[in-house]
Design an enzyme around this catalytic site. Structure first.
Site, short mmCIF file in Angstrom:
data_model
loop_
_atom_site.label_atom_id
_atom_site.label_comp_id
_atom_site.label_asym_id
_atom_site.label_seq_id
_atom_site.Cartn_x
_atom_site.Cartn_y
_atom_site.Cartn_z
N LYS A 210 0.85 -1.18 0.00
CA LYS A 210 0.00 0.00 0.00
C LYS A 210 0.89 1.23 0.00
CE LYS A 210 -3.57 2.41 2.57
NZ LYS A 210 -4.57 2.33 3.63
N LYS A 262 -2.28 -1.59 -3.81
CA LYS A 262 -3.14 -0.42 -3.73
C LYS A 262 -2.31 0.85 -3.82
CE LYS A 262 -6.05 1.85 -0.38
NZ LYS A 262 -6.48 1.90 0.96
C1 PBG Z 1 -7.08 3.34 5.62
C2 PBG Z 1 -7.55 3.29 4.22
C3 PBG Z 1 -7.43 4.30 3.25
C4 PBG Z 1 -8.03 3.80 2.09
C5 PBG Z 1 -8.50 2.53 2.38
N1 PBG Z 1 -8.18 2.22 3.70
C6 PBG Z 1 -6.92 5.66 3.38
C7 PBG Z 1 -5.49 5.91 3.60
O1 PBG Z 1 -4.67 5.00 3.67
O2 PBG Z 1 -5.15 7.08 3.72
C8 PBG Z 1 -8.14 4.55 0.79
C9 PBG Z 1 -9.13 3.99 -0.18
C10 PBG Z 1 -9.47 4.90 -1.30
O3 PBG Z 1 -8.82 5.95 -1.53
O4 PBG Z 1 -10.43 4.58 -2.01
N2 PBG Z 1 -8.10 2.95 6.53
#
Ligand code: PBG
Length: 339
Positions: A210, A262
């Protein structure tokens, strides 16, 4: 691969090609016959937001078509997702109150646990019910973990909170949790917590690779994130690919059942490499900013929305992802069903 020049056709004086890839593109039926990638509703997962105390759905302005659901609205969305044959639903809770430790995340009566219970009551085992396992929606500072006195994200203290959150979600009936905080050891900690509480069948969808991405902007509106600053001390640097492979192998070793890359579209090289490398199914998350870009350009009339939506999803599958999380999941499943 055939090397060298393609043979030329007879009777053309050697001027025209005998080998013609375009033959396979002549009709829709021909193109359908040779299509290497197909989309199916069962591999799509719909991310949804549920807002504590909401009396009616609240639109997310940077994600046209996406709302913060009421509890009832979420139940209806889950029922519709099951009806459409989607693979799963990923629930994000938006609480009314936040604090330093994100206590709402481990409250059995907190919005996320309650919403999971609602969804499971509605769809049972017809959908894979997943929940985000992270503190950022519940902390008043907006970080994914708890902080040390000097304001840094405390990895190991956060793991204790994650393990607890996993068991609370499991008790609410979740089928799979999605640890998304990028703490070291989070998969092992959540797995140990689940197993110790007897929830051996609850799976883990690990957000393994991520990235610290600008593409999460609209999501922060959707969950009313309190974050100031950024997550670069825990999420990955977009410059790095080898590091993603390391994160993925650690998560697999720690017991991840599915792993995720992601965002999706700016990281398709990783989707491809990881899919080739690992033996667990690979998911990719088409995140909020990817959705917003397409919707915004389409609203301006600059691109053909539906065509581009299909093209993005096809490319994520073509790169190797077995599962795609997308805010368009229900709409696309509807299109697929009509073909
Ligand atoms: C964290 C989380 C995020 C997203 C999914 N889980 C935000 C981040 O990491 O700042 C982002 C998903 C998206 O942008 O659609 N709980």
């Amino acid at each position: 691969m055939t090397g060298g020049r393609a043979p030329l056709g007879a009777g053309t004086g050697g001027a025209f090609p005998a080998v013609r890839p375009r033959r396979l593109r002549t009709t829709p039926a021909m193109r359908r016959l040779v299509a290497e990638t197909r989309l199916h509703p069962s591999e799509l997962v719909l991310p949804v937001f549920v807002k504590e105390g909401a009396a009616e759905p609240i639109p997310v302005s940077s994600m046209p078509g996406v709302v913060q659901h009421t509890r009832d609205g979420l139940r209806r969305a889950a029922a519709e997702a099951a009806e459409l044959g989607l693979g799963g639903i990923m629930v994000f809770g938006v609480p009314l109150h936040r604090d330093a430790t994100g206590s709402g995340a481990t409250d059995p009566d907190g919005i996320l646990a309650v919403a999971v219970r609602d969804v499971v009551a509605e769809v049972g085992d017809d959908l894979v019910v997943m929940a985000d396992l992270c503190l950022d929606e519940f902390t008043d500072h907006g970080h994914c973990g708890v902080l040390t006195p000097d304001g840094r994200v405390d990895n190991d203290a956060t793991l204790v909170r994650y393990a607890r959150m996993g068991t609370v979600l499991a008790e609410a009936g979740v089928h799979m949790v999605g640890p998304s905080g990028m703490m070291d050891g989070q998969v092992a900690a959540v797995r140990a917590g689940l197993d110790a509480a007897g929830h051996v069948d609850v799976g883990i969808l690990a957000y393994a690779a991520k990235y610290a991405s600008g593409f999460y902007g609209p999501f922060r509106e959707a969950v009313e994130s309190a974050l100031e600053g950024d997550r670069r001390t825990y999420q990955q640097d977009p410059a790095n690919a080898r590091e993603a492979l390391r994160e993925v192998s650690l998560d697999v070793a720690e017991g991840a059942d599915l792993i995720m890359v992601k965002p999706a579209m700016a990281y398709l090289d990783l989707v491809a490499r990881v899919s080739a490398d690992v033996e667990v199914p690979v998911a990719a998350y088409q995140v909020s900013g990817e959705y917003a870009m397409v919707e915004a350009a389409a609203a301006k009339g600059w691109i053909d929305r539906d065509r581009v939506v299909m093209e993005t999803l096809t490319s994520i599958r073509r790169a190797g992802a077995a599962i795609v999380l997308t805010y368009w999941a229900a709409e696309v499943a509807g299109w697929l069903g009509r073909r």
